[in-house]
Design a protein around this motif. Structure first.
Motif, PDB file in Angstrom:
ATOM      1  N   GLY A   1       2.452  -7.340 -13.389  1.00 38.76           N
ATOM      2  CA  GLY A   1       3.834  -7.008 -13.047  1.00 38.76           C
ATOM      3  C   GLY A   1       4.810  -7.401 -14.139  1.00 38.76           C
ATOM      4  O   GLY A   1       6.023  -7.334 -13.945  1.00 38.76           O
ATOM      5  N   GLY A   2       4.263  -7.831 -15.296  1.00 41.71           N
ATOM      6  CA  GLY A   2       5.145  -8.221 -16.399  1.00 41.71           C
ATOM      7  C   GLY A   2       6.090  -9.333 -15.983  1.00 41.71           C
ATOM      8  O   GLY A   2       5.773 -10.153 -15.127  1.00 41.71           O
ATOM      9  N   LEU A   3       7.275  -9.337 -16.576  1.00 44.34           N
ATOM     10  CA  LEU A   3       8.246 -10.396 -16.277  1.00 44.34           C
ATOM     11  C   LEU A   3       9.147 -10.011 -15.125  1.00 44.34           C
ATOM     12  O   LEU A   3       9.839 -10.833 -14.558  1.00 44.34           O
ATOM     13  CB  LEU A   3       9.121 -10.640 -17.505  1.00 44.34           C
ATOM     14  N   ARG A   4       9.154  -8.720 -14.807  1.00 47.25           N
ATOM     15  CA  ARG A   4      10.178  -8.237 -13.902  1.00 47.25           C
ATOM     16  C   ARG A   4       9.899  -8.584 -12.444  1.00 47.25           C
ATOM     17  O   ARG A   4      10.823  -8.832 -11.667  1.00 47.25           O
ATOM     18  CB  ARG A   4      10.290  -6.727 -14.073  1.00 47.25           C
ATOM     19  N   PHE A   5       8.630  -8.588 -12.054  1.00 46.21           N
ATOM     20  CA  PHE A   5       8.339  -8.708 -10.629  1.00 46.21           C
ATOM     21  C   PHE A   5       7.846 -10.109 -10.268  1.00 46.21           C
ATOM     22  O   PHE A   5       6.729 -10.480 -10.580  1.00 46.21           O
ATOM     23  CB  PHE A   5       7.288  -7.674 -10.217  1.00 46.21           C
ATOM     24  N   SER A   6       8.677 -10.880  -9.621  1.00 46.67           N
ATOM     25  CA  SER A   6       8.255 -12.202  -9.177  1.00 46.67           C
ATOM     26  C   SER A   6       8.164 -12.268  -7.655  1.00 46.67           C
ATOM     27  O   SER A   6       7.883 -13.305  -7.083  1.00 46.67           O
ATOM     28  CB  SER A   6       9.224 -13.276  -9.696  1.00 46.67           C
ATOM     29  N   GLU A   7       8.384 -11.118  -7.013  1.00 46.97           N
ATOM     30  CA  GLU A   7       8.338 -11.036  -5.545  1.00 46.97           C
ATOM     31  C   GLU A   7       7.600  -9.759  -5.159  1.00 46.97           C
ATOM     32  O   GLU A   7       7.549  -8.806  -5.935  1.00 46.97           O
ATOM     33  CB  GLU A   7       9.771 -10.922  -4.977  1.00 46.97           C
ATOM     34  N   PRO A   8       7.067  -9.708  -3.910  1.00 48.15           N
ATOM     35  CA  PRO A   8       6.525  -8.431  -3.439  1.00 48.15           C
ATOM     36  C   PRO A   8       7.624  -7.381  -3.462  1.00 48.15           C
ATOM     37  O   PRO A   8       8.794  -7.688  -3.190  1.00 48.15           O
ATOM     38  CB  PRO A   8       6.075  -8.730  -2.010  1.00 48.15           C
ATOM     39  N   THR A   9       7.264  -6.141  -3.791  1.00 50.17           N
ATOM     40  CA  THR A   9       8.266  -5.119  -4.077  1.00 50.17           C
ATOM     41  C   THR A   9       7.889  -3.794  -3.431  1.00 50.17           C
ATOM     42  O   THR A   9       6.754  -3.354  -3.551  1.00 50.17           O
ATOM     43  CB  THR A   9       8.349  -4.932  -5.621  1.00 50.17           C
ATOM     44  N   VAL A  10       8.835  -3.171  -2.762  1.00 46.18           N
ATOM     45  CA  VAL A  10       8.606  -1.826  -2.225  1.00 46.18           C
ATOM     46  C   VAL A  10       8.487  -0.863  -3.407  1.00 46.18           C
ATOM     47  O   VAL A  10       9.304  -0.891  -4.331  1.00 46.18           O
ATOM     48  CB  VAL A  10       9.748  -1.395  -1.272  1.00 46.18           C
ATOM     49  N   ILE A  11       7.451  -0.027  -3.386  1.00 46.27           N
ATOM     50  CA  ILE A  11       7.160   0.823  -4.535  1.00 46.27           C
ATOM     51  C   ILE A  11       8.010   2.090  -4.496  1.00 46.27           C
ATOM     52  O   ILE A  11       7.910   2.896  -3.570  1.00 46.27           O
ATOM     53  CB  ILE A  11       5.659   1.187  -4.578  1.00 46.27           C
ATOM     54  N   THR A  12       8.845   2.223  -5.525  1.00 41.75           N
ATOM     55  CA  THR A  12       9.618   3.451  -5.733  1.00 41.75           C
ATOM     56  C   THR A  12       9.032   4.137  -6.972  1.00 41.75           C
ATOM     57  O   THR A  12       8.169   3.571  -7.645  1.00 41.75           O
ATOM     58  CB  THR A  12      11.088   3.108  -6.023  1.00 41.75           C
ATOM     59  N   ASP A  13       9.527   5.328  -7.295  1.00 41.31           N
ATOM     60  CA  ASP A  13       9.057   6.009  -8.512  1.00 41.31           C
ATOM     61  C   ASP A  13       9.283   5.125  -9.729  1.00 41.31           C
ATOM     62  O   ASP A  13       8.448   5.056 -10.630  1.00 41.31           O
ATOM     63  CB  ASP A  13       9.806   7.338  -8.711  1.00 41.31           C
TER      64      ASP A  13
END
Ligand code: ADP
Ligand code: UVW
Ligand code: MG
Length: 409
Positions: free
Chosen positions: A106-118
């Motif tokens: 998830g690289g640096l951007r995602f530190s939380e669960p995330t709803v997947i958008t385009d």
């Protein structure tokens, strides 16, 4: 009919997909009581000998098996969906609240669960070069699930998320700062869902608040990584920019002098892709002795096979180095914990990794170590200064919990 909604009438089931390079693991859970309605594994995807094993929940009948070529991850997921449908648990069910996906990088951007958008999917795609064995499979899993249930929230739970708390001095490589930053080169770390879950369960096993305990977690599966967790926060981990660094793995080398790669190119004439393939797929245990399954390696060791013994010794030596290093990083260690396929099942690996570490307050009780169990348990003697434990991981349950919490709140 048994009720399938939460008390407020909303759907309560979550399907979890854990897509690996050549396998897909799936679980359907009911989040009211966190029970498993079905679990399954598709392995050797793309080979002639693919196999799907689908296990209905307790009381739902015996496991069912399909063999024969399953060409790709899309076919694998469709086969899994058919098996679920055969149990009356099809993906078209209104009881399904969301689909949770393990996403490795998830690289640096995602530190939380995330709803997947385009846009989220594009970011996961951008990270393919730093998780070439994993992110492509995760993306196929997401796209296939979206096609099957376009109306349903799809949630990404990232392996890297738990490690985003690492201090800068642990995450940064000692290379030119401008170059590193321009290319986002740093230690990201993986298996974070497992390290988070297991470190929390270890605090429970010790009967102490998470905030008070320092733990070294050894996640030893096909991929393997170590982490140092202080008071519930990751402070160091062995995988780096990609899941290649650190411990010896089934097919991956783990740590090597980076100059090995220049040498292979300049002197051995290998291409970068060939070196990538060598270090990721033809190294580790398989490169050392031809086998990557620890059961098979132990069988060969018992028969006096020298290459298997060498592979085992290299594997264990690397583990010891990380236990020592992370003891120093943490300053005070409350528990060393083994988890995942090898960690949960291989008593010889646990015994050998801890042997000789009495100076660190570490010891294994042979009788406790020999016990086979699916429960968290201590394997150190009662008078040990530092606990040694086996805590089974459950990435799917953790992903389901995070997915449900996100869509339900
Ligand atoms: N009884 C056992 N004894 C020793 N090793 C085992 C045993 N069962 C499984 N393993 C090891 O666990 C590995 C798989 O671990 P797992 O955590 O399921 O991996 P992954 O999730 O990365 O695919 C196998 O390759 C094998 O080496
Ligand atoms: C990140 C990683 O190595 O995952 P796995 O162990 O599933 O290959
Ligand atoms: Mg795994």
């Amino acid at each position: 009919m048994t009720p399938t909604h939460t008390t407020d009438g909303r759907a309560s089931r979550v399907l979890v997909l854990n897509s690996g390079s050549s396998s897909v693991k799936y679980q359907l859970l009911d989040m009211r009581d966190r029970s498993r309605l079905a679990t399954g594994l598709v392995e050797r995807i793309g080979e002639e000998t693919s196999r799907l094993v689908h296990t209905p929940s307790a009381g739902g009948g015996a496991p069912r098996e399909r063999t024969g070529r399953i060409a790709d991850h899309e076919q694998a997921l469709k086969a899994a969906a058919e098996e679920l449908a055969a149990d009356g648990l099809g993906l078209d069910s209104p009881e399904l609240a969301a689909i949770g996906h393990r996403v490795v990088h998830g690289g640096l951007r995602f530190s939380e669960p995330t709803v997947i958008t385009d846009e989220v999917l594009q970011e996961i795609e951008r990270l393919v070069p730093v998780a070439p064995l994993h992110n492509p499979a995760n993306i196929t899993g997401i796209r296939t699930a979206q096609a099957l249930r376009p109306d349903l929230p799809q949630v990404a739970v990232f392996d890297t998320a738990f490690h985003t708390t690492m201090p800068e001095h642990a995450a940064r490589y000692a290379i030119d700062v401008e170059t590193a930053d321009a290319h986002r080169i740093r230690r990201y770390g993986f298996h974070g869902t497992s390290h988070a879950y297991v470190s929390r369960r270890t605090a429970e096993l010790l009967g102490r608040p998470v905030a008070d305990v320092n733990v070294i977690v050894l996640h030893l599966g096909n991929g393997a990584s170590a982490s140092a967790v202080a008071g519930g926060r990751c402070v160091e981990t062995s995988m780096g920019l990609t899941p290649l660094e650190g411990l010896v793995m089934g097919t991956r080398s783990g740590d090597v002098d980076p100059a090995v790669t220049f040498h292979l190119k300049r002197v051995a004439g290998m291409s970068v892709d060939e070196i990538d393939d060598l270090l990721n797929k033809r190294s580790g245990l398989v490169g050392l002795c031809g086998d990557n399954d620890m059961r098979e390696i132990r069988r060969r060791v018992e028969e006096g096979d020298e290459r298997a013994a060498l592979a085992f010794d290299v594997y264990v030596h690397r583990l010891k180095k990380y236990i020592g290093a992370y003891s120093a990083v943490l300053g005070r260690v409350d528990a060393v914990v083994f988890t995942a396929g090898v960690g949960e099942n291989s008593a010889p690996v646990r015994e050998a990794a801890i042997a000789g570490l009495e100076g660190f307050g570490l010891a294994v009780d042979p009788d406790r170590n020999a016990v086979r169990s699916g429960e968290p348990r201590l394997i150190s003697p009662d008078d040990a200064r530092v606990a040694v434990a086996v805590v089974p991981t459950d990435e799917e349950l953790e992903i389901a919990g995070q997915t449900f919490a996100l869509v339900h709140n």
